[in-house]
Motif scaffolding. Structure first.
Motif, PDB file in Angstrom:
ATOM      1  N   ALA A  31      -2.345  39.833 -23.474  1.00 30.39           N
ATOM      2  CA  ALA A  31      -3.688  39.281 -23.309  1.00 30.39           C
ATOM      3  C   ALA A  31      -3.670  37.755 -23.369  1.00 30.39           C
ATOM      4  O   ALA A  31      -4.323  37.083 -22.566  1.00 30.39           O
ATOM      5  N   LEU A  32      -2.925  37.199 -24.311  1.00 31.08           N
ATOM      6  CA  LEU A  32      -2.898  35.744 -24.458  1.00 31.08           C
ATOM      7  C   LEU A  32      -2.217  35.081 -23.270  1.00 31.08           C
ATOM      8  O   LEU A  32      -2.621  33.981 -22.847  1.00 31.08           O
ATOM      9  N   ALA A  33      -1.213  35.727 -22.701  1.00 28.51           N
ATOM     10  CA  ALA A  33      -0.594  35.190 -21.482  1.00 28.51           C
ATOM     11  C   ALA A  33      -1.610  35.137 -20.356  1.00 28.51           C
ATOM     12  O   ALA A  33      -1.648  34.170 -19.574  1.00 28.51           O
ATOM     13  N   ASP A  34      -2.457  36.162 -20.262  1.00 25.19           N
ATOM     14  CA  ASP A  34      -3.502  36.153 -19.236  1.00 25.19           C
ATOM     15  C   ASP A  34      -4.472  34.994 -19.445  1.00 25.19           C
ATOM     16  O   ASP A  34      -4.900  34.338 -18.494  1.00 25.19           O
ATOM     17  N   VAL A  35      -4.822  34.730 -20.693  1.00 24.20           N
ATOM     18  CA  VAL A  35      -5.785  33.665 -20.992  1.00 24.20           C
ATOM     19  C   VAL A  35      -5.168  32.293 -20.763  1.00 24.20           C
ATOM     20  O   VAL A  35      -5.722  31.449 -20.047  1.00 24.20           O
ATOM     21  N   ALA A  36      -4.032  32.049 -21.378  1.00 22.40           N
ATOM     22  CA  ALA A  36      -3.461  30.699 -21.389  1.00 22.40           C
ATOM     23  C   ALA A  36      -2.711  30.329 -20.121  1.00 22.40           C
ATOM     24  O   ALA A  36      -2.697  29.160 -19.720  1.00 22.40           O
ATOM     25  N   LEU A  37      -2.107  31.318 -19.473  1.00 23.43           N
ATOM     26  CA  LEU A  37      -1.231  31.019 -18.338  1.00 23.43           C
ATOM     27  C   LEU A  37      -1.797  31.477 -17.001  1.00 23.43           C
ATOM     28  O   LEU A  37      -1.315  31.051 -15.955  1.00 23.43           O
ATOM     29  N   SER A  38      -2.808  32.348 -17.015  1.00 24.71           N
ATOM     30  CA  SER A  38      -3.380  32.838 -15.762  1.00 24.71           C
ATOM     31  C   SER A  38      -4.865  32.544 -15.621  1.00 24.71           C
ATOM     32  O   SER A  38      -5.481  32.962 -14.637  1.00 24.71           O
ATOM     33  N   GLY A  39      -5.455  31.854 -16.613  1.00 24.25           N
ATOM     34  CA  GLY A  39      -6.826  31.397 -16.475  1.00 24.25           C
ATOM     35  C   GLY A  39      -7.901  32.425 -16.716  1.00 24.25           C
ATOM     36  O   GLY A  39      -9.071  32.194 -16.392  1.00 24.25           O
TER      37      GLY A  39
ATOM     38  N   ALA B  47      -5.529  31.337 -28.801  1.00 28.31           N
ATOM     39  CA  ALA B  47      -6.149  30.433 -27.827  1.00 28.31           C
ATOM     40  C   ALA B  47      -6.454  29.084 -28.467  1.00 28.31           C
ATOM     41  O   ALA B  47      -6.245  28.023 -27.853  1.00 28.31           O
ATOM     42  N   ARG B  48      -6.939  29.107 -29.717  1.00 30.80           N
ATOM     43  CA  ARG B  48      -7.308  27.857 -30.400  1.00 30.80           C
ATOM     44  C   ARG B  48      -6.093  26.942 -30.586  1.00 30.80           C
ATOM     45  O   ARG B  48      -6.158  25.732 -30.377  1.00 30.80           O
ATOM     46  N   TRP B  49      -4.974  27.539 -30.981  1.00 28.99           N
ATOM     47  CA  TRP B  49      -3.806  26.735 -31.331  1.00 28.99           C
ATOM     48  C   TRP B  49      -2.719  26.740 -30.259  1.00 28.99           C
ATOM     49  O   TRP B  49      -1.607  26.255 -30.489  1.00 28.99           O
ATOM     50  N   TRP B  50      -3.029  27.285 -29.093  1.00 29.83           N
ATOM     51  CA  TRP B  50      -2.028  27.336 -28.030  1.00 29.83           C
ATOM     52  C   TRP B  50      -1.418  25.969 -27.723  1.00 29.83           C
ATOM     53  O   TRP B  50      -0.182  25.850 -27.628  1.00 29.83           O
ATOM     54  N   PRO B  51      -2.176  24.896 -27.526  1.00 29.45           N
ATOM     55  CA  PRO B  51      -1.537  23.628 -27.181  1.00 29.45           C
ATOM     56  C   PRO B  51      -0.523  23.152 -28.227  1.00 29.45           C
ATOM     57  O   PRO B  51       0.431  22.443 -27.887  1.00 29.45           O
ATOM     58  N   ARG B  52      -0.723  23.534 -29.468  1.00 33.69           N
ATOM     59  CA  ARG B  52       0.209  23.134 -30.530  1.00 33.69           C
ATOM     60  C   ARG B  52       1.473  23.991 -30.504  1.00 33.69           C
ATOM     61  O   ARG B  52       2.601  23.469 -30.455  1.00 33.69           O
ATOM     62  N   PHE B  53       1.303  25.293 -30.491  1.00 35.92           N
ATOM     63  CA  PHE B  53       2.467  26.169 -30.608  1.00 35.92           C
ATOM     64  C   PHE B  53       3.148  26.435 -29.270  1.00 35.92           C
ATOM     65  O   PHE B  53       4.321  26.818 -29.236  1.00 35.92           O
ATOM     66  N   ASP B  54       2.463  26.211 -28.183  1.00 35.76           N
ATOM     67  CA  ASP B  54       3.110  26.214 -26.864  1.00 35.76           C
ATOM     68  C   ASP B  54       4.155  25.107 -26.819  1.00 35.76           C
ATOM     69  O   ASP B  54       5.293  25.314 -26.375  1.00 35.76           O
ATOM     70  N   ALA B  55       3.769  23.924 -27.316  1.00 36.51           N
ATOM     71  CA  ALA B  55       4.726  22.814 -27.387  1.00 36.51           C
ATOM     72  C   ALA B  55       5.851  23.115 -28.371  1.00 36.51           C
ATOM     73  O   ALA B  55       7.013  22.735 -28.148  1.00 36.51           O
TER      74      ALA B  55
ATOM     75  N   ASN C  26       9.237  32.280 -16.166  1.00 34.85           N
ATOM     76  CA  ASN C  26       9.902  33.541 -15.831  1.00 34.85           C
ATOM     77  C   ASN C  26       9.539  34.684 -16.770  1.00 34.85           C
ATOM     78  O   ASN C  26       9.564  35.848 -16.361  1.00 34.85           O
ATOM     79  N   GLU C  27       9.199  34.362 -18.003  1.00 34.36           N
ATOM     80  CA  GLU C  27       8.850  35.387 -18.990  1.00 34.36           C
ATOM     81  C   GLU C  27       7.569  34.975 -19.732  1.00 34.36           C
ATOM     82  O   GLU C  27       7.577  34.708 -20.936  1.00 34.36           O
ATOM     83  N   PRO C  28       6.454  34.913 -19.021  1.00 35.02           N
ATOM     84  CA  PRO C  28       5.221  34.401 -19.652  1.00 35.02           C
ATOM     85  C   PRO C  28       4.751  35.226 -20.843  1.00 35.02           C
ATOM     86  O   PRO C  28       4.237  34.660 -21.817  1.00 35.02           O
ATOM     87  N   VAL C  29       4.920  36.540 -20.801  1.00 32.53           N
ATOM     88  CA  VAL C  29       4.431  37.369 -21.910  1.00 32.53           C
ATOM     89  C   VAL C  29       5.297  37.159 -23.153  1.00 32.53           C
ATOM     90  O   VAL C  29       4.778  37.110 -24.279  1.00 32.53           O
ATOM     91  N   VAL C  30       6.591  36.998 -22.987  1.00 33.54           N
ATOM     92  CA  VAL C  30       7.460  36.736 -24.133  1.00 33.54           C
ATOM     93  C   VAL C  30       7.177  35.349 -24.698  1.00 33.54           C
ATOM     94  O   VAL C  30       7.169  35.147 -25.926  1.00 33.54           O
ATOM     95  N   HIS C  31       6.923  34.382 -23.837  1.00 37.92           N
ATOM     96  CA  HIS C  31       6.521  33.057 -24.312  1.00 37.92           C
ATOM     97  C   HIS C  31       5.248  33.169 -25.148  1.00 37.92           C
ATOM     98  O   HIS C  31       5.156  32.605 -26.246  1.00 37.92           O
ATOM     99  N   ALA C  32       4.261  33.923 -24.640  1.00 39.14           N
ATOM    100  CA  ALA C  32       3.009  34.101 -25.382  1.00 39.14           C
ATOM    101  C   ALA C  32       3.254  34.843 -26.688  1.00 39.14           C
ATOM    102  O   ALA C  32       2.596  34.566 -27.704  1.00 39.14           O
TER     103      ALA C  32
END
Length: 438
Positions: A14-22, A53-61, A74-80
């Motif tokens: 779900a978070l991959a859909d929100v953060a990486l697919s809009g 979603a709130r902390w994505w910009p911090r922990f994505d980095a 290549n692995e958006p769901v594993v990244h999420a």
């Protein structure tokens, strides 16, 4: 029979859909939560999605710092999944052994067993180097506050003395605020019923219809919800009904009306004839649903508020309310995915739309009438930057001075910033159309 997906596997998808697919956080949550039967699992999923979603910009980095080569593409769901793991460790403060083990198991559930070792190694490295990695993230405002860099710059430019507080407030859990429906209930009996059901609740200090609960909950389970005794509405959104000086018999326009909270509040306050205009067909049903549950009536029209020829019969309105389409930068604490989806390039188009709607609706206002321009933005370009030039260009427009217990005066209106009075960020400008000289 296959094993049901775990909370963490569902959260990662779900978070991959929100953060990486809009995708919208609300839409993703609505389709993900029914996959879980246990209420505790649903609560954890809600927390992972909201805080993810709130902390994505911090922990994505942070995830990028932990990997030799990014896997986001290549692995958006594993990244999420890795982002959700860091949220569990740092925000939800779950035990490290449980969070790591459950996350590694979720990799296998996601049919990525070859990446289980990598995920385990990444999380073990985070635990070993945590202090150094956190210090690096805290060194930059964008990752310290989990906001996109363009928005950090805009807030620092527009509110230099308040920027740190605004960014901090946007990451706090907002209270749950209710608006008591005067047509069906009084505030104190509603509060008593909630307390008797075990909820902590207090009357708002200065909003006469407001009740405040410290934490979010399933409002449909609250006593009185099904009977239409109250609605969910942040205190900042309850202010317009006070500013509009409503009276029985007035003709009122609510432009850009969905989901209908401000329209319903106006109808609860006075016997007005209200037209609700909404451009998006998929959002209009929510207006009608809210009206029905609260026992209210209004005309709902699907049309572009910036084109009165499509909806105006030529009879002027006594009151006009424009809840203009905006960047939603004032409600990030309540809608954390805004920080993931809004782009700096969006602002020019929004301002053009705001100017068009304001000019169009102004012509529908009776001389002597009031128009309230509202946004849930904290960016000056969308607020004073729209209203100020409009007043200068229209000799029949004058600003009505405003003063509220929270927020501050601006050149053309009043701005509540996130955290002021524990409210969402919102801008108000009240304009009076000067009566034509005789």
């Amino acid at each position: 029979m296959s094993k049901p997906a775990s909370v963490r596997a569902i959260a990662a998808q779900a978070l991959a859909d929100v953060a990486l697919s809009g995708h919208s956080l609300r839409d993703v949550a609505d389709r993900s939560l029914p996959r879980l039967a246990d209420t505790r699992d649903r609560a954890l999923l809600t927390a992972l999605l909201n805080e993810g979603a709130r902390w994505w910009p911090r922990f994505d980095a942070a995830v990028d710092r932990l990997l030799d080569k990014p896997i986001r593409r290549n692995e958006p769901v594993v990244h999420a999944l890795l982002v959700t793991a860091l949220v569990q460790l740092e925000i939800l403060e779950l035990p490290a052994y449980a969070a790591v083990a459950a996350t590694v198991e979720a990799v296998r559930e996601l049919r990525r067993p070859r990446l289980a070792g990598l995920v385990n190694a990444v999380l073990r490295r985070w635990l070993r180097e945590r202090d150094t990695l956190l210090a690096a993230l805290d060194a930059q405002p964008a990752t310290r506050h989990a906001h996109p860099p363009w928005l950090v710059r805009a807030i620092e430019r527009d509110w230099p003395a308040r920027a740190e507080g605004v960014l901090t407030a946007a990451n706090r859990e907002p209270p749950l605020m209710l608006r008591v429906n005067r047509r069906r209930a009084e505030r104190e009996p509603v509060a008593v019923a909630l307390r008797e059901a075990g909820y902590e609740v207090a009357a708002h200090d200065w909003l006469s219809d407001g009740l405040v609960l410290p934490h979010s909950t399933d409002v449909t389970r609250l006593p009185g919800f099904a009977e239409g005794r109250f609605a969910v509405q942040d205190g900042a959104a309850q202010v317009p009904a006070d500013l509009l000086d409503l009276a029985d018999g007035q003709r009122v326009l609510d432009a850009c009306a969905a989901p209908g909270g401000k329209a319903c509040h106006a109808l609860e306050r006075a016997d007005v004839r209200l037209l609700a205009v909404e451009a998006e067909p998929r959002r209009a049903p929510r207006i009608r649903q809210n009206l029905d549950r609260l026992g209210l009536a209004a005309e709902v029209t699907i049309a572009d508020a910036g084109d009165p020829s499509a909806w105006w019969d030529g009879t002027p309105f006594d009151r006009v309310m424009i809840d203009a389409p905006c960047s939603a930068t004032g409600v990030i604490r309540r809608r954390p995915d805004v920080r993931l989806h809004r782009r700096e390039a969006d602002i020019d188009a929004l301002v053009t739309q705001q100017e068009r709607i304001l000019a169009a609706c102004w012509q529908t206002l009776v001389p002597g009438g009031l128009l309230l321009y509202v946004t849930c933005s904290i960016l000056r370009r969308e607020n004073d930057g729209v209203v100020g030039p409009f007043i200068e260009a229209h000799g029949d427009a004058e600003a009505v001075p405003l003063s509220l217990p929270a927020g501050q005066a601006t050149l053309a209106g009043w701005q509540v910033l996130p955290g002021d009075g524990d409210l969402d960020g919102m801008y108000y400008a009240l304009l009076r159309k000067k009566a034509s000289p005789r």
